[in-house]
Design an enzyme around this catalytic site. Structure first.
Site, mmCIF file in Angstrom:
data_model
loop_
_atom_site.group_PDB
_atom_site.id
_atom_site.type_symbol
_atom_site.label_atom_id
_atom_site.label_comp_id
_atom_site.label_asym_id
_atom_site.label_seq_id
_atom_site.Cartn_x
_atom_site.Cartn_y
_atom_site.Cartn_z
ATOM 1 N N ASP A 8 -41.831 -15.450 131.057
ATOM 2 C CA ASP A 8 -42.147 -14.575 132.184
ATOM 3 C C ASP A 8 -40.951 -13.719 132.600
ATOM 4 O OD1 ASP A 8 -44.692 -15.552 132.185
ATOM 5 O OD2 ASP A 8 -44.462 -16.821 133.965
ATOM 6 N N SER A 58 -42.380 -17.840 145.870
ATOM 7 C CA SER A 58 -43.145 -17.998 147.110
ATOM 8 C C SER A 58 -43.952 -19.292 147.101
ATOM 9 C CB SER A 58 -44.072 -16.796 147.319
ATOM 10 O OG SER A 58 -44.891 -16.968 148.461
#
Length: 291
Positions: free
Chosen positions: A73, A190
């Site tokens: 990623d 998050s």
């Protein structure tokens, strides 16, 4: 068709998959290009057989039909920076670990290339956030796919981040930091700080505090049409900010605001892929972990 390959960290053990990718692309008539960083990785690993053109400047990216991100990623986040506002479709080939964004496994290389050649795929638009400031930051690459963060430096005491939505006061966060995440970034930093998961097509940002002093403070979801601005206070003179994996040290005198970028990241979605499938696989949903 023209395809660019981008990667940041290759190992010798990856070369069988890289060679297979080149074979499949060539057999389907693709003209293969490599970014400068991918070219360096191939040469560092002693490549003498693979044939490709080198992308000599960033403007040549606009001539590509696709760009394949080869890594995890983190590599795909860097690929988004390479593509910038050109909005070239990105396919993520996962030779990394997590793979929320780079979703194509190496055992699906022949299938994935065939789908690209046949046009059998969909393009998923992922919103980006844009950082505006009164200082030049991040070498002018001021957008992010995942998140923008404000964080205290090292072991300094917590900071206070006064936060405003469209100029209206929201809250003062006494915390180690603050995250503004896109829906794509909701599965990243998050999430680890207690933020909610948001589906990619949602038109929203989530504001998540990092280790808040006041335990009543919780993440809040706001419209991505909003402009979020900040004023930072703390005992230290410097603070850390980041856009995805890029970071910079700033002082409290720097003005900062975040809003949705005008362009987006275009991710190639192959047949039979769904975001919910990725959630179940990567987060082990539906598995009995007691065994």
């Amino acid at each position: 068709m023209k395809v660019a390959l981008h990667g940041l960290s290759l190992k010798a053990e990856h070369f069988p998959q890289i060679e297979l990718l080149f074979q499949e692309l060539s057999s389907h008539g693709f003209e293969i290009f490599a970014t400068d960083s991918f070219d360096r990785q191939l040469k560092m690993n002693g490549n003498k057989l693979l044939s490709y053109w080198l992308l000599e400047n960033s403007d040549e990216i606009s001539q590509m039909d696709f760009i394949i991100s080869i890594g995890g990623d983190g590599t795909l986040l860097d690929t988004v920076c390479v593509v910038g506002s050109h909005e070239i479709p990105i396919l993520g080939l996962n030779i990394g670990r997590m793979g929320f964004l780079a979703t194509v496994a190496t055992d699906r290389i022949p299938e994935a290339v065939k789908y690209l050649a046949e046009g059998n795929f969909q393009i998923e638009s992922r919103s980006l956030l844009r950082l505006d400031s009164n200082r030049r930051l991040f070498n002018g690459i001021h957008f992010a796919l995942n998140e923008f963060t404000i964080h205290k430096r090292d072991t300094s005491s917590m900071i206070t981040v006064h936060t405003y939505i469209d100029g209206k006061y929201l809250n003062s966060y006494w915390a180690d930091g603050l995250i503004v995440s896109t829906p794509t970034g909701s599965t990243g930093y998050s999430l680890s700080c207690g933020g909610p998961l948001i589906t990619p097509e949602a038109k929203s940002f989530v504001i998540t505090p990092v280790s808040p002093h006041n335990l009543n403070v919780r993440p809040i979801i706001v419209s991505d049409d909003s402009e979020i601005s900040f004023k930072i206070e703390g005992r230290a003179d410097k603070f850390m900010i980041s856009l995805d994996s890029r970071s910079s040290s700033i002082s409290s005198e720097v003005d900062l605001s975040v809003k949705k970028e005008k362009f987006s990241a275009k991710l190639v979605k192959l047949p039979h892929y769904h975001f919910f499938d990725t959630l179940r696989q990567k987060l082990n949903w539906g598995y009995d972990m007691r065994n």
